[in-house]
Design an enzyme around this catalytic site. Structure first.
Site, short mmCIF file in Angstrom:
data_model
loop_
_atom_site.label_atom_id
_atom_site.label_comp_id
_atom_site.label_asym_id
_atom_site.label_seq_id
_atom_site.Cartn_x
_atom_site.Cartn_y
_atom_site.Cartn_z
CG ASP A 273 -1.90 1.16 1.21
OD1 ASP A 273 -2.95 1.01 0.58
OD2 ASP A 273 -1.60 2.21 1.81
CG ASN A 281 -4.38 11.63 -5.28
OD1 ASN A 281 -3.65 11.62 -6.25
ND2 ASN A 281 -5.10 10.59 -4.94
CG HIS A 286 -7.01 13.51 -8.09
ND1 HIS A 286 -7.22 12.46 -7.23
CD2 HIS A 286 -7.66 14.57 -7.56
CE1 HIS A 286 -7.99 12.85 -6.23
NE2 HIS A 286 -8.27 14.14 -6.40
CG ASP A 290 -3.95 9.07 -12.01
OD1 ASP A 290 -4.34 8.56 -10.95
OD2 ASP A 290 -4.71 9.62 -12.84
CD GLU A 316 -4.58 4.28 -1.45
OE1 GLU A 316 -4.82 4.62 -0.28
OE2 GLU A 316 -5.41 4.38 -2.38
#
Length: 416
Positions: A273, A281, A286, A290, A316
Site C-alpha cells: 500500500d 493527491n 490527481h 496517477d 493505491e
C-alpha cells in the site's frame, strides 16, 4: 518504432526539462544531415522508385486507418508501425536526400489521416518521430556504404533498428524516467515485428529493381501484420490495469488461484500500500498521483521475477504472488521493493514528487491459509500492522502458539 504516443497527454511547453532541447536537436540533425552528407545525384529512376514507395506507404496506411488508430490508442510502449517497410526500402535504393524526404512525407500522411484524431498524440511528438525515422535512414545508408557486399545490407538493417531504438528510448526516458525497461525498449514481440518490417523492406527493394509491379504483393502482409499485433495488444490490455499496466484485480485473482490450485511448494503473497497517497493527491493533484501509481507499479515489476504476478488490488494497493518462495525470501523481496520505492522521484508536468514510501504485508501459502482469500486476508492484516508501526515498513504474518495467526482477520475481498 516511434515516440509520438504521449500517455500523459503533456504538451511540449509543459514537458520535463531536456525534452525540448532533445527534440530540437533531433529535428535539426534530420534536416541538416541529408544536406551536408555526400550522396549521389537523383536520377529519373530514383524518382520512379520514390513515387512507387510513397504510393505504397499511403495505400497501406489508408487500408489500415482504423486498425492503426486502435493500435496507437492502446499502445503505451514504443509503437511499431509499418512505415519501416517502405523507408528501409528507400534507404537501400534512393539517394539520401529523397530517402529522408520519403520519411517526412510518409509521417505527414500518418499524422493527417491517423494520429491527429487519437487522444494524447501530439503534433510535436509526431514531428520528432519523423525526425527519428529520417536519422534511422541516414544510419542505414551509412552502414550500406561499407565495402562488405551483402553483409552490408544486413548491417544496414541493424543500424536502422538500433538508431531508431536508441533515439526512442532517450525520448521516452526524458518524458518519464520511472518507466520500466520493457516500456522504454518495447517487448520481444515488438522487436520481432520491427525486424519483420525491415525484412519486408529488403524484399520490396529487390522487387522494385527486378519486378516493380510485384510490390503489390507486399501490401497484403503489411496490411495484415498490424491486425495480428492489435489482437495481441487487446488480449494484453483486457487483463491489465489501464492506469498502471499491471494485472487487474480480477485477472490477478484468476491467475493466482490457478497457480495455487496446483502448488506443491510455498507461495509468497505481498500486499503493498502506498503511504499517505491521499496527501500526494491533495498536494500535487490527481494526475501526479496517477504518475506515482505508475512509478510504484513499474518499480514493483522491476524488483520481482518475470514469472511473478503483480496486480493492482484497488486504489493505491498492489498485490504480488511469488511462486516457490519461502517466507524469508518473500520478506527479502518485500524489503527490496520497499527500498526501491523510497528512491523514486516522480516528475509530472514540472512537479516532482519525492518521499514516496510503501507499507508491505507478507504471507505465505499454505502456512497462512489454504485458500487465496485466506492468504490475502493475512497479508492485508500484516500490511495494516506495518502502517500502525510507522509506515514504510515490511511486516510478516506472525503465528501465535497453537498455530493461529493473530494477524488473521476477515477475508480481504478483491474489488470487482
Amino acid at each position: 518504432m516511434d515516440t509520438s504516443r504521449d500517455s500523459r497527454g503533456a504538451r511540449l511547453l509543459s514537458a520535463p526539462s531536456g525534452v525540448l532541447p532533445y527534440y530540437l536537436t533531433l529535428e535539426l540533425a534530420a534536416v541538416m544531415l541529408p544536406v551536408i552528407l555526400p550522396g549521389r545525384a537523383v536520377t529519373g529512376q530514383d524518382w520512379v522508385w520514390f513515387v512507387a514507395l510513397l504510393a505504397a506507404a499511403v495505400t497501406q496506411a489508408e487500408l489500415s486507418v482504423q486498425v492503426e488508430r486502435m493500435r496507437r490508442f492502446f499502445s503505451n510502449n514504443p509503437h511499431v508501425n509499418m512505415t519501416s517497410v517502405w523507408l528501409f526500402a528507400g534507404a537501400l535504393l534512393l539517394p539520401l536526400s529523397i530517402a529522408c524526404a520519403l520519411a517526412a512525407l510518409t509521417y505527414a500522411h500518418l499524422w493527417l489521416r491517423i494520429w491527429r484524431v487519437v487522444p494524447s498524440v501530439r503534433l510535436y511528438r509526431a514531428v520528432c518521430s519523423a525526425a527519428t525515422a529520417a536519422l534511422s535512414v541516414v544510419a542505414a545508408q551509412s552502414a550500406l556504404s561499407l565495402p562488405l557486399g551483402s553483409v552490408s545490407i544486413v548491417l544496414s538493417g541493424v543500424a536502422y533498428m538500433l538508431v531508431n531504438l536508441v533515439l526512442v528510448v532517450i525520448g521516452f526516458r526524458l518524458h518519464n524516467p520511472s518507466r520500466t525497461v520493457v516500456s522504454l525498449t518495447g517487448s520481444l514481440a515488438d522487436h520481432l515485428l520491427e525486424t519483420t518490417t525491415l525484412c519486408l523492406g529488403g524484399v520490396t527493394a529487390v522487387l522494385l529493381i527486378e519486378h516493380p509491379a510485384m510490390i503489390l504483393l507486399v501490401l497484403l502482409p503489411v496490411v495484415l501484420l498490424p491486425r495480428g499485433d492489435l489482437s495481441r495488444q487487446l488480449h494484453m490490455t483486457s487483463g491489465h490495469d489501464a492506469k498502471t499496466g499491471v494485472l487487474t484485480a480480477g485477472e490477478w485473482q484468476r491467475r493466482a488461484s490457478a497457480e495455487l490450485a496446483q502448488a506443491s511448494q510455498p507461495y509468497g503473497v505481498l500486499m503493498i500500500d502506498v503511504d499517505f497517497f491521499k496527501r500526494i493527491n491533495d498536494t500535487h493533484g490527481h494526475l501526479a498521483g496517477d504518475a506515482v501509481l505508475r512509478a510504484v507499479a513499474s518499480t514493483i515489476a522491476d524488483e520481482v521475477r518475470k514469472g511473478d504476478l503483480v496486480g493492482r488490488f484497488g486504489g493505491e494497493e498492489f498485490v504480488v504472488l511469488l511462486p516457490a518462495t519461502s517466507q524469508d525470501h518473500s520478506m527479502s523481496v518485500a524489503e527490496r521493493i520497499r527500498h526501491a520505492v523510497t528512491l523514486l522521484e516522480v516528475t509530472h508536468s514540472g512537479t516532482v514528487v519525492r518521499d514516496i514510501s510503501v507499507s508491505v504485508g507478507v504471507a505465505v501459502h499454505s502456512d497462512s491459509g489454504a485458500s487465496l482469500d485466506d492468504v490475502l486476508a493475512v497479508a492485508d492484516q500484516a500490511m495494516y500492522r506495518a502502517k500502525k508501526q510507522g509506515r514504510n515498513k515490511v511486516c510478516a504474518a506472525v503465528r501465535a502458539r497453537g498455530g493461529r495467526d493473530p494477524s488473521r482477520g476477515s477475508v480481504a475481498a478483491l474489488p470487482p
